[in-house]
Design a protein around this motif. Structure first.
Motif, PDB file in Angstrom:
ATOM      1  N   ALA A   1       7.659  -2.729   0.598  1.00 50.39           N
ATOM      2  CA  ALA A   1       8.224  -2.414   1.908  1.00 50.39           C
ATOM      3  C   ALA A   1       9.646  -1.879   1.791  1.00 50.39           C
ATOM      4  O   ALA A   1      10.141  -1.213   2.700  1.00 50.39           O
ATOM      5  CB  ALA A   1       8.212  -3.662   2.799  1.00 50.39           C
ATOM      6  N   GLN A   2      10.294  -2.161   0.670  1.00 50.42           N
ATOM      7  CA  GLN A   2      11.693  -1.782   0.510  1.00 50.42           C
ATOM      8  C   GLN A   2      11.922  -0.640  -0.468  1.00 50.42           C
ATOM      9  O   GLN A   2      12.964   0.008  -0.430  1.00 50.42           O
ATOM     10  CB  GLN A   2      12.502  -2.999   0.044  1.00 50.42           C
ATOM     11  N   GLU A   3      10.945  -0.386  -1.341  1.00 50.28           N
ATOM     12  CA  GLU A   3      11.103   0.637  -2.360  1.00 50.28           C
ATOM     13  C   GLU A   3       9.913   1.588  -2.359  1.00 50.28           C
ATOM     14  O   GLU A   3       8.830   1.237  -1.899  1.00 50.28           O
ATOM     15  CB  GLU A   3      11.211  -0.007  -3.753  1.00 50.28           C
ATOM     16  N   SER A   4      10.128   2.791  -2.893  1.00 47.16           N
ATOM     17  CA  SER A   4       9.049   3.765  -3.030  1.00 47.16           C
ATOM     18  C   SER A   4       8.539   3.742  -4.470  1.00 47.16           C
ATOM     19  O   SER A   4       9.334   3.738  -5.415  1.00 47.16           O
ATOM     20  CB  SER A   4       9.555   5.169  -2.687  1.00 47.16           C
ATOM     21  N   TYR A   5       7.233   3.730  -4.618  1.00 50.00           N
ATOM     22  CA  TYR A   5       6.627   3.704  -5.945  1.00 50.00           C
ATOM     23  C   TYR A   5       5.586   4.810  -6.057  1.00 50.00           C
ATOM     24  O   TYR A   5       5.026   5.265  -5.053  1.00 50.00           O
ATOM     25  CB  TYR A   5       5.966   2.347  -6.203  1.00 50.00           C
ATOM     26  N   HIS A   6       5.328   5.233  -7.310  1.00 48.30           N
ATOM     27  CA  HIS A   6       4.329   6.262  -7.570  1.00 48.30           C
ATOM     28  C   HIS A   6       2.982   5.654  -7.951  1.00 48.30           C
ATOM     29  O   HIS A   6       1.979   6.357  -8.000  1.00 48.30           O
ATOM     30  CB  HIS A   6       4.817   7.193  -8.681  1.00 48.30           C
ATOM     31  N   LEU A   7       2.987   4.340  -8.251  1.00 50.80           N
ATOM     32  CA  LEU A   7       1.744   3.667  -8.633  1.00 50.80           C
ATOM     33  C   LEU A   7       1.941   2.157  -8.523  1.00 50.80           C
ATOM     34  O   LEU A   7       3.016   1.645  -8.836  1.00 50.80           O
ATOM     35  CB  LEU A   7       1.363   4.030 -10.079  1.00 50.80           C
ATOM     36  N   ILE A   8       0.892   1.460  -8.094  1.00 55.67           N
ATOM     37  CA  ILE A   8       0.873  -0.003  -8.091  1.00 55.67           C
ATOM     38  C   ILE A   8      -0.178  -0.472  -9.084  1.00 55.67           C
ATOM     39  O   ILE A   8      -1.334  -0.034  -9.028  1.00 55.67           O
ATOM     40  CB  ILE A   8       0.516  -0.578  -6.699  1.00 55.67           C
ATOM     41  N   VAL A   9       0.207  -1.337 -10.015  1.00 50.36           N
ATOM     42  CA  VAL A   9      -0.742  -1.997 -10.914  1.00 50.36           C
ATOM     43  C   VAL A   9      -0.928  -3.401 -10.358  1.00 50.36           C
ATOM     44  O   VAL A   9       0.019  -4.188 -10.304  1.00 50.36           O
ATOM     45  CB  VAL A   9      -0.210  -2.040 -12.358  1.00 50.36           C
ATOM     46  N   LEU A  10      -2.131  -3.726  -9.933  1.00 53.20           N
ATOM     47  CA  LEU A  10      -2.375  -4.941  -9.157  1.00 53.20           C
ATOM     48  C   LEU A  10      -3.447  -5.813  -9.793  1.00 53.20           C
ATOM     49  O   LEU A  10      -4.593  -5.385  -9.978  1.00 53.20           O
ATOM     50  CB  LEU A  10      -2.801  -4.548  -7.737  1.00 53.20           C
ATOM     51  N   ASP A  11      -3.072  -7.050 -10.121  1.00 48.97           N
ATOM     52  CA  ASP A  11      -4.031  -8.016 -10.661  1.00 48.97           C
ATOM     53  C   ASP A  11      -4.826  -8.648  -9.511  1.00 48.97           C
ATOM     54  O   ASP A  11      -4.273  -8.908  -8.438  1.00 48.97           O
ATOM     55  CB  ASP A  11      -3.283  -9.101 -11.440  1.00 48.97           C
TER      56      ASP A  11
END
Length: 232
Positions: free
Chosen positions: A43-53
């Motif tokens: 919600a606070q930062e922009s990311y190019h990819l999420i790696v989610l367990d």
């Protein structure tokens, strides 16, 4: 600018290993060891990819994925120790872009990370040309004339009101913090003056919303910021 990824996994040693791996590919990585912390960072930062367990303490990966898709279209690579195909299907149907089962080969992990980022970046670049208008249910924002059309009528907003409304609309469905809004519109460091932004949002709603007590377009996300509704 370096591509930045967010790794949401409670395995601290694995996070450190993956961080070292992606840094060799000129990527940067942030960690979150719970789903709640991961959503807060997103919600606070922009990311190019999420790696989610999948297997997380508290809310699990599928629940986190559902929340991610409410605020962002960022690609998600899911990790799990499970091998049941139903888990893979559920993840993909819930909005995951790819899936890896633990234990996995690091080289394969890197290949999938780079592929997802490349696809995401290419898509964003193809959509980067500024549209002349944004259209929603019963509402159109003309970016050239800076006029908002609602039904058969039109509304001419104060310049800052228009800029804020456009910023929210262009990020439809994504939660934007007050700091993000302030720094985007005022182009200066956040002054921690929430009343200023709240005042503009209040004025916007009076001119845009059919019922200010039940906003259709600009939704408040308590304790975080605002979001332009995904449902319009």
């Amino acid at each position: 600018m370096q591509n930045n990824i967010l790794i949401i996994d409670d395995d601290i040693e694995l996070c450190q290993l993956l961080k070292k791996c992606v840094e060799k590919e000129s990527l940067t990585a942030d960690f979150a060891h719970t789903g709640t912390d991961g959503l807060s960072r997103l919600a606070q930062e922009s990311y190019h990819l999420i790696v989610l367990d999948v297997m997380l303490p508290g809310i699990d990966g599928f629940q986190v994925l559902s929340k991610i898709r409410e605020m962002s279209t960022v690609p998600v690579l899911m990790l799990t120790a499970r091998i049941a195909s139903v888990d893979k299907v559920n993840g993909l149907r819930s909005g995951a872009d790819d899936y890896l089962t633990k234990p996995f080969d690091v080289e394969e992990f890197i290949a999938r990370v780079l592929s997802l980022i490349r696809r995401y970046t290419t898509l964003n670049n193809s959509l980067s040309e500024e549209p002349k208008q944004l259209s929603f249910q019963n509402l159109t924002i003309d970016l050239d004339t800076r006029i908002v059309y609602i039904g058969n009528g039109q509304v001419e907003l104060h310049p800052k009101e228009f800029d804020i409304f456009c910023y929210l609309a262009k990020n439809q469905g994504r939660i934007l913090t007050k700091q993000q809004i302030y720094e985007e519109i005022w182009q200066e460091p956040y002054a921690y003056d929430d009343n200023n932004i709240m005042g503009y949002i209040s004025k916007l709603r009076k001119q845009i919303e059919p019922d200010t007590n039940k906003p259709v377009y600009i939704q408040t996300v308590k304790g975080v910021g605002y979001r332009f509704s995904r449902e319009v």
